[in-house]
Scaffold this motif. Sequence first.
Motif, short mmCIF file in Angstrom:
data_model
loop_
_atom_site.label_atom_id
_atom_site.label_comp_id
_atom_site.label_asym_id
_atom_site.label_seq_id
_atom_site.Cartn_x
_atom_site.Cartn_y
_atom_site.Cartn_z
N ILE A 55 -10.42 52.92 7.02
CA ILE A 55 -9.04 53.06 6.54
C ILE A 55 -8.13 52.22 7.44
O ILE A 55 -8.18 52.36 8.67
CB ILE A 55 -8.59 54.53 6.58
N PRO A 56 -7.30 51.34 6.88
CA PRO A 56 -6.38 50.54 7.70
C PRO A 56 -5.46 51.45 8.53
O PRO A 56 -4.98 52.48 8.03
CB PRO A 56 -5.57 49.75 6.68
N LEU A 57 -5.23 51.05 9.78
CA LEU A 57 -4.43 51.84 10.71
C LEU A 57 -3.13 51.11 11.04
O LEU A 57 -3.15 49.95 11.46
CB LEU A 57 -5.21 52.10 12.00
N VAL A 58 -2.01 51.80 10.84
CA VAL A 58 -0.69 51.29 11.22
C VAL A 58 -0.20 52.10 12.41
O VAL A 58 -0.19 53.34 12.36
CB VAL A 58 0.32 51.44 10.06
N LEU A 59 0.18 51.43 13.49
CA LEU A 59 0.75 52.10 14.65
C LEU A 59 2.25 51.85 14.68
O LEU A 59 2.69 50.70 14.58
CB LEU A 59 0.12 51.60 15.94
N ASN A 60 3.03 52.92 14.84
CA ASN A 60 4.49 52.82 14.82
C ASN A 60 5.04 53.22 16.18
O ASN A 60 4.96 54.38 16.58
CB ASN A 60 5.04 53.73 13.72
N PHE A 61 5.61 52.24 16.90
CA PHE A 61 6.15 52.47 18.24
C PHE A 61 7.64 52.78 18.18
O PHE A 61 8.39 52.15 17.43
CB PHE A 61 5.93 51.24 19.12
N HIS A 62 8.06 53.73 19.03
CA HIS A 62 9.48 54.12 19.10
C HIS A 62 10.06 53.92 20.49
O HIS A 62 11.21 54.29 20.73
CB HIS A 62 9.64 55.56 18.65
N GLY A 63 9.28 53.35 21.40
CA GLY A 63 9.81 52.97 22.70
C GLY A 63 9.38 53.87 23.85
O GLY A 63 9.02 53.38 24.92
N ALA A 64 9.41 55.18 23.66
CA ALA A 64 9.15 56.11 24.76
C ALA A 64 7.75 55.94 25.33
O ALA A 64 7.55 55.99 26.55
CB ALA A 64 9.36 57.55 24.29
N GLU A 65 6.76 55.73 24.43
CA GLU A 65 5.38 55.60 24.90
C GLU A 65 5.19 54.36 25.76
O GLU A 65 4.39 54.34 26.69
CB GLU A 65 4.40 55.58 23.72
N LEU A 66 5.97 53.31 25.49
CA LEU A 66 5.87 52.07 26.27
C LEU A 66 6.54 52.23 27.63
O LEU A 66 6.09 51.63 28.62
CB LEU A 66 6.52 50.92 25.49
N LEU A 67 7.58 53.04 27.70
CA LEU A 67 8.26 53.26 28.97
C LEU A 67 7.43 54.12 29.91
O LEU A 67 7.65 54.11 31.12
CB LEU A 67 9.63 53.90 28.71
N LEU A 68 6.45 54.85 29.36
CA LEU A 68 5.55 55.65 30.21
C LEU A 68 4.76 54.79 31.18
O LEU A 68 4.35 55.25 32.24
CB LEU A 68 4.57 56.42 29.32
#
Length: 406
Positions: free
Chosen positions: A133-146
């Motif tokens: 199944i194709p996977l789409v990842l949706n980033f909102h910023g907080a996970e990158l600041l971790l």
Amino acid sequence: MKVLVIGSVYPRFQEDAEVPWLRTSIAHLKKAGVEIQVLAPAYKGLKSHDIDGTHVNRFRYAPASWEILTHEEGAPSKMASKPWLQLLAIPYIINGFFQCIRICRKWRPDVIHAHWPFPHAYIALGAAKLFKIPLVLNFHGAELLLIRKKKWVKPLLKFAIGQAQAIFANSSFTAGKIKALRNVNVEWSPYGTTLEDNKDESGVILSETKDPVTIVPHPVNGKFKILFVGRHIERKGICYLIEAAKHLPRDKFEIRIVGVGDLTEQLKQQAAAVNDGAEIIFTGKLSPEDLANEYKTANVFTLPAIVDHKGDTEGLGVVLIEAMELGLPIVASNVGGIPDVVVDGESGILVPEKDPVALADAFKRLEADPTLIQKLLAGARKRIEECFTWDGIIERQIEVYKRLQQ
């Protein structure tokens, strides 16, 4: 087309105000003919249920009294104040992983769309690989600041990005941080407004139709009212708004601060020390009706956001879009994803972060120049129509879904 949406938070009951933008986006996807199911963690033993006709699959990960890792406050903040909650991260991922496989085996979605890829990419990966199944990842910023605080998160996110067939980011700021990790194509997928699709009695259009959005400026009745709405946390920069009050004549300006948070009492003490300058009023948490009245009677909306000591800042600032639609010019800081919404001098005024004098000067400009307000509101209307209508956002999202199935 069937899409499984994965997230850490989803409304627990009909009146729950959690993640309104995600709830609204799913409503618009369904309106466009997409079948949706949601996978989200339980909260205090909450079982699977339906919201707005959408089935929400809740996965358990601890005894009911311990299931407080998500909802009502961000997980990183909760874990900072209650370190023992970190122990729940492993059962959270494992139980979510197997629940995702069970759903996909039975329902067979065409796409898995995982919000907040750390850790939800790892909940989705097993089913995505097993059932192709194709996977789409949706980033909102907080996970990158971790990454700044937890270096071990970086390789995990970098690997997850490489496993996805499409990447969404809520702002150009977030997209830049993704590309710094791994040079991939990133689709800009912001939020639209979560306001009702109607016109209120003052003539403000809150429309998702193809008719042009009409934004009406607010008259000045007495003092020029400056409105802030949001949580009282460091990255909102409220302390700098309070400092700006010292530079605003008391007979002309009033600052109204809506909301509550960890810093509320500290901010009230700071405001009490402002003996001269604009009056500062803390309204506390408001009912929807009282909040609507605050918007109607304000003259400018402000978001004096900053990059806080943890490196966190505004990923997009959807509240700015809503304030624009409600006929308020914007004064905001030039940080994070805010410039995606506020184009300086066109759809609002941007000021440097942590600069009370610049904030005050921007308010004075607007108070003295109704023509400037008209110009900015016209620019706000254009910006909303070009970038932030749900019809346009969802159309672009579905195009990506369709491309992944080819």
